[in-house]
Design a protein around this motif. Structure first.
Motif, PDB file in Angstrom:
ATOM      1  N   ARG A 231       0.891  -1.111   0.155  1.00  0.00           N
ATOM      2  CA  ARG A 231       0.006  -0.028   0.040  1.00  0.00           C
ATOM      3  C   ARG A 231       0.825   1.228  -0.149  1.00  0.00           C
ATOM      4  O   ARG A 231       0.511   2.243  -0.878  1.00  0.00           O
ATOM      5  CB  ARG A 231      -0.936   0.016   1.143  1.00  0.00           C
ATOM      6  N   GLN A 232       2.025   1.151   0.825  1.00  0.00           N
ATOM      7  CA  GLN A 232       2.650   2.506   1.069  1.00  0.00           C
ATOM      8  C   GLN A 232       3.569   2.711  -0.472  1.00  0.00           C
ATOM      9  O   GLN A 232       3.702   3.820  -0.925  1.00  0.00           O
ATOM     10  CB  GLN A 232       3.855   1.908   2.095  1.00  0.00           C
ATOM     11  N   PHE A 233       3.934   1.512  -0.911  1.00  0.00           N
ATOM     12  CA  PHE A 233       4.402   1.511  -2.289  1.00  0.00           C
ATOM     13  C   PHE A 233       3.717   2.434  -3.138  1.00  0.00           C
ATOM     14  O   PHE A 233       4.061   3.050  -3.924  1.00  0.00           O
ATOM     15  CB  PHE A 233       4.794   0.139  -2.648  1.00  0.00           C
ATOM     16  N   THR A 234       2.382   1.909  -3.375  1.00  0.00           N
ATOM     17  CA  THR A 234       1.469   2.413  -4.157  1.00  0.00           C
ATOM     18  C   THR A 234       1.377   3.814  -3.993  1.00  0.00           C
ATOM     19  O   THR A 234       1.296   4.939  -5.009  1.00  0.00           O
ATOM     20  CB  THR A 234       0.088   1.701  -4.058  1.00  0.00           C
TER      21      THR A 234
ATOM     22  N   LEU B 199      20.675   3.803   8.266  1.00  0.00           N
ATOM     23  CA  LEU B 199      21.345   2.835   7.607  1.00  0.00           C
ATOM     24  C   LEU B 199      20.337   1.775   7.315  1.00  0.00           C
ATOM     25  O   LEU B 199      20.315   0.942   6.359  1.00  0.00           O
ATOM     26  CB  LEU B 199      22.682   2.223   8.212  1.00  0.00           C
ATOM     27  N   PRO B 200      19.527   1.342   8.678  1.00  0.00           N
ATOM     28  CA  PRO B 200      18.957   0.057   8.346  1.00  0.00           C
ATOM     29  C   PRO B 200      17.837   0.256   7.531  1.00  0.00           C
ATOM     30  O   PRO B 200      17.069  -0.781   7.060  1.00  0.00           O
ATOM     31  CB  PRO B 200      18.150  -0.025  10.038  1.00  0.00           C
ATOM     32  N   HIS B 201      17.412   1.195   6.925  1.00  0.00           N
ATOM     33  CA  HIS B 201      16.384   1.652   5.917  1.00  0.00           C
ATOM     34  C   HIS B 201      16.662   1.933   4.533  1.00  0.00           C
ATOM     35  O   HIS B 201      15.670   1.991   3.731  1.00  0.00           O
ATOM     36  CB  HIS B 201      15.585   3.199   6.419  1.00  0.00           C
ATOM     37  N   ILE B 202      17.879   2.247   4.285  1.00  0.00           N
ATOM     38  CA  ILE B 202      18.325   2.864   3.142  1.00  0.00           C
ATOM     39  C   ILE B 202      17.928   1.829   1.893  1.00  0.00           C
ATOM     40  O   ILE B 202      17.966   2.397   0.553  1.00  0.00           O
ATOM     41  CB  ILE B 202      19.681   3.203   2.726  1.00  0.00           C
ATOM     42  N   PHE B 203      17.750   0.420   2.135  1.00  0.00           N
ATOM     43  CA  PHE B 203      17.288  -0.675   0.876  1.00  0.00           C
ATOM     44  C   PHE B 203      15.748  -0.629   0.929  1.00  0.00           C
ATOM     45  O   PHE B 203      15.165  -1.407  -0.074  1.00  0.00           O
ATOM     46  CB  PHE B 203      17.777  -1.906   1.438  1.00  0.00           C
ATOM     47  N   GLU B 204      14.983   0.159   1.761  1.00  0.00           N
ATOM     48  CA  GLU B 204      13.878   0.220   1.529  1.00  0.00           C
ATOM     49  C   GLU B 204      13.302   1.124   0.256  1.00  0.00           C
ATOM     50  O   GLU B 204      14.008   2.057  -0.011  1.00  0.00           O
ATOM     51  CB  GLU B 204      12.902   0.729   2.860  1.00  0.00           C
ATOM     52  N   ARG B 205      12.112   0.926  -0.243  1.00  0.00           N
ATOM     53  CA  ARG B 205      11.756   1.727  -1.489  1.00  0.00           C
ATOM     54  C   ARG B 205      11.369   3.042  -1.083  1.00  0.00           C
ATOM     55  O   ARG B 205      10.569   3.235   0.042  1.00  0.00           O
ATOM     56  CB  ARG B 205      10.361   0.732  -2.058  1.00  0.00           C
ATOM     57  N   PHE B 206      11.744   3.786  -1.934  1.00  0.00           N
ATOM     58  CA  PHE B 206      11.501   5.306  -1.624  1.00  0.00           C
ATOM     59  C   PHE B 206      11.924   5.872  -0.504  1.00  0.00           C
ATOM     60  O   PHE B 206      11.721   6.864   0.069  1.00  0.00           O
ATOM     61  CB  PHE B 206       9.888   5.671  -1.746  1.00  0.00           C
ATOM     62  N   TYR B 207      13.074   5.160   0.166  1.00  0.00           N
ATOM     63  CA  TYR B 207      13.731   5.837   1.301  1.00  0.00           C
ATOM     64  C   TYR B 207      14.938   6.557   0.816  1.00  0.00           C
ATOM     65  O   TYR B 207      15.672   6.083   0.060  1.00  0.00           O
ATOM     66  CB  TYR B 207      14.201   4.937   2.236  1.00  0.00           C
ATOM     67  N   ARG B 208      14.712   7.784   1.268  1.00  0.00           N
ATOM     68  CA  ARG B 208      15.878   8.687   0.918  1.00  0.00           C
ATOM     69  C   ARG B 208      16.364   9.571   2.305  1.00  0.00           C
ATOM     70  O   ARG B 208      15.370   9.865   3.090  1.00  0.00           O
ATOM     71  CB  ARG B 208      15.455   9.805  -0.186  1.00  0.00           C
ATOM     72  N   VAL B 209      17.600   9.520   2.430  1.00  0.00           N
ATOM     73  CA  VAL B 209      18.022  10.016   3.786  1.00  0.00           C
ATOM     74  C   VAL B 209      17.799  11.720   3.870  1.00  0.00           C
ATOM     75  O   VAL B 209      17.108  12.245   4.721  1.00  0.00           O
ATOM     76  CB  VAL B 209      19.537  10.034   3.897  1.00  0.00           C
ATOM     77  N   ASP B 210      17.791  12.459   2.738  1.00  0.00           N
ATOM     78  CA  ASP B 210      17.746  13.898   2.691  1.00  0.00           C
ATOM     79  C   ASP B 210      16.792  13.857   1.387  1.00  0.00           C
ATOM     80  O   ASP B 210      17.185  14.104   0.333  1.00  0.00           O
ATOM     81  CB  ASP B 210      18.862  14.535   2.600  1.00  0.00           C
TER      82      ASP B 210
END
Ligand SMILES: Nc1ncnc2c1ncn2[C@@H]1O[C@H](COP(=O)(O)OP(=O)(O)OP(=O)(O)O)[C@@H](O)[C@H]1O
Ligand SMILES: [Mg+2]
Length: 459
Positions: free
Chosen positions: A240-243, A401-412
């Protein structure tokens, strides 16, 4: 045919099948047990009867005396109730007996062996008889017959048989009732689970069975189903989040294109202004095209439609190829892009996908490195190929770091957007590495730089 019979049996409720098996087993055990007891009892009753006859025979012998040189039976002879005797002279004539005369005459004395119990049938009764020869000082044999009715042994056997014939069916009926009751009790939680599970649909996956359960099989089933719902729930939420994220990303360029088009349509413009508007529209559609391409890769990777096209390939060539492609981009930013190929390594892999993986990592390294250098290293590490992309860039704070492989995850977000990033590159890298049986990891220090390591199993 047999298959169909088993399938039919499968339609019968489990509690009935369990009970049927249980009753069948009990019937076999009880039947075998009863037969054993019956046969044993019959043997020991017959033995008992013979023992009585033998002792009665001895009693008769010991009460013999002689009269006028002939054997004579003591007139006071006392035998057990139910013991009959007949005393025959050497010619087979009855000297004395307590049997009815016709019965005594029917006894086949001539055919009987001495001192061996035998069964003799007369109308209405079966007899167990024993013939005892009496020899007095070399004279011709007189004989005594002792007899008891076999009923003595048969009556208890008949009673036992009657008991067995009543007791076994009764026990089986009681066992069936009890078994059915127990099976129903044991299985009722399963009906309950099924009823609750049926009520949970895709739209309310956050619900749980939430049944009180112990540490037994049913408890494990409930716990397993709840864990499965957890996983499904998380997967659905991710989807859902991805969509939602994807739609959100597409809204901005669409709004830009629309406002450009509207502004242009409002009045006449100079050719230069038209050109400028069209360039904006072209850039935005290009950006959208890139996004849609990445979305498509990820969507396909989800339902494992996206098959790898594996072929033997040289990782060194692949690294050199990608590095050559990015030299220009690095030089534009004043960065040094170096490669260190320590071992020549070949693997079975999908050339396009692995190129994409490395390109994503190198592109990131260049994007997030304001000054310094980017190094690609290829070496062997045990039975794996180790591919590293190292930069001297901004680094990634530990909490991200633990999240950067998630979709649409951007640090900044703002910065990545400005760089044209969607936050999908690393999610795709992660999928490609795992699809090859490998993995990707990251280590980073803020302000010093980041290193991505990709491990791929060698052939
Ligand atoms: N080498 C790096 N140095 C610093 N930060 C990085 C580096 N690589 C990735 N990141 C951070 O991780 C985030 C996720 O990277 P990812 O490649 O998935 O997305 P992106 O580069 O922003 O967009 P995309 O690759 O989809 O165009 C980036 O937004 C960035 O914040
Ligand atoms: Mg990227």
């Amino acid at each position: 045919m047999r298959h169909r019979i088993w399938a039919r049996l499968g339609d019968i409720p489990l509690r009935w099948r369990l009970t049927a098996w249980y009753v069948l087993l009990l019937a076999v055990i009880l039947g075998g047990f009863s037969a054993f007891i019956y046969v044993n009892m019959s043997l020991s009753l017959k033995k008992g009867l013979d023992a009585v006859l033998l002792s009665q025979g001895e009693q008769v012998l010991s009460s013999m005396d002689t009269e006028n040189g002939r054997p004579r039976l003591d007139p006071n002879l006392s035998l057990l109730p139910g013991t009959y005797f007949a005393f025959y002279d050497a010619n087979g004539k009855i000297v004395s007996t307590n049997l009815p005369a016709d019965l005594a005459a029917r006894m086949p004395v001539a055919d009987l062996a001495g001192n061996q119990p035998a069964t003799v049938e007369t109308p209405g009764t079966e007899w167990r008889v024993l013939l005892v020869p009496v020899r007095e000082q070399g004279q011709q044999a007189y004989r005594v017959l002792v007899a008891r009715s076999e009923e003595e042994a048969e009556n208890p056997l008949d009673r036992l048989l009657l008991f067995i014939l009543i007791a076994i069916p009764l026990t089986l009926v009681l066992a069936a009732g009890g078994g059915l009751f127990l099976a129903r009790r044991a299985l009722s939680p399963i009906d309950h689970i099924a009823a609750k599970a049926r009520r949970i649909s895709a739209t309310d996956l956050q619900r749980r069975l939430d049944l009180p359960h112990g540490n037994d099989e049913v408890g494990h089933l409930v716990a397993t189903l709840d864990e499965m719902l957890d996983r499904l729930d998380r997967a659905f939420q991710r989807q859902r989040q991805f969509t939602a994220d994807a739609s959100h990303e597409l809204r901005t360029p669409l709004a830009v294109i629309r406002s450009q088009a509207e502004a242009v349509l409002q009045r006449q413009h100079s050719p230069g202004e038209y050109r400028q508007a069209l360039e904006v529209i072209r850039d935005q559609t290009e950006w959208m095209g890139n996004l849609v391409a990445k979305l498509l890769i990820l969507a396909r990777s989800d339902d494992s439609q996206e098959q790898l096209e594996r072929e033997p390939l040289d990782l060194g060539d692949l690294v050199a190829g990608v590095a050559a492609e990015f030299q220009g981009m690095a030089a534009d930013k004043g960065l040094l892009l170096k490669t260190r190929i320590k071992d020549q390594l070949r693997i079975q892999g999908d050339q396009t996908r692995l190129t994409q993986l490395l390109a994503n990592l190198v592109e990131n390294a260049i994007k997030y490195t304001p000054a310094g250098e980017v190094t690609i290293t290829l070496e062997r590490s045990g039975r794996e190929a180790l591919l590293q992309v190292q930069d001297t860039g901004v680094g990634i704070p530990a909490e991200h770091l633990p999240h950067i492989f998630e979709r649409f995850y951007r640090v900044d977000k703002a910065r990545s957007r400005a760089e044209g990033g969607f936050g999908l590159g690393l999610a795709i890298c992660d999928w490609i590495a795992r699809a090859h049986g490998g993995r990707i990891t990251v280590a980073s220090t803020v302000g010093r730089g980041t290193t991505f390591k990709v491990r791929l199993p060698l052939e």
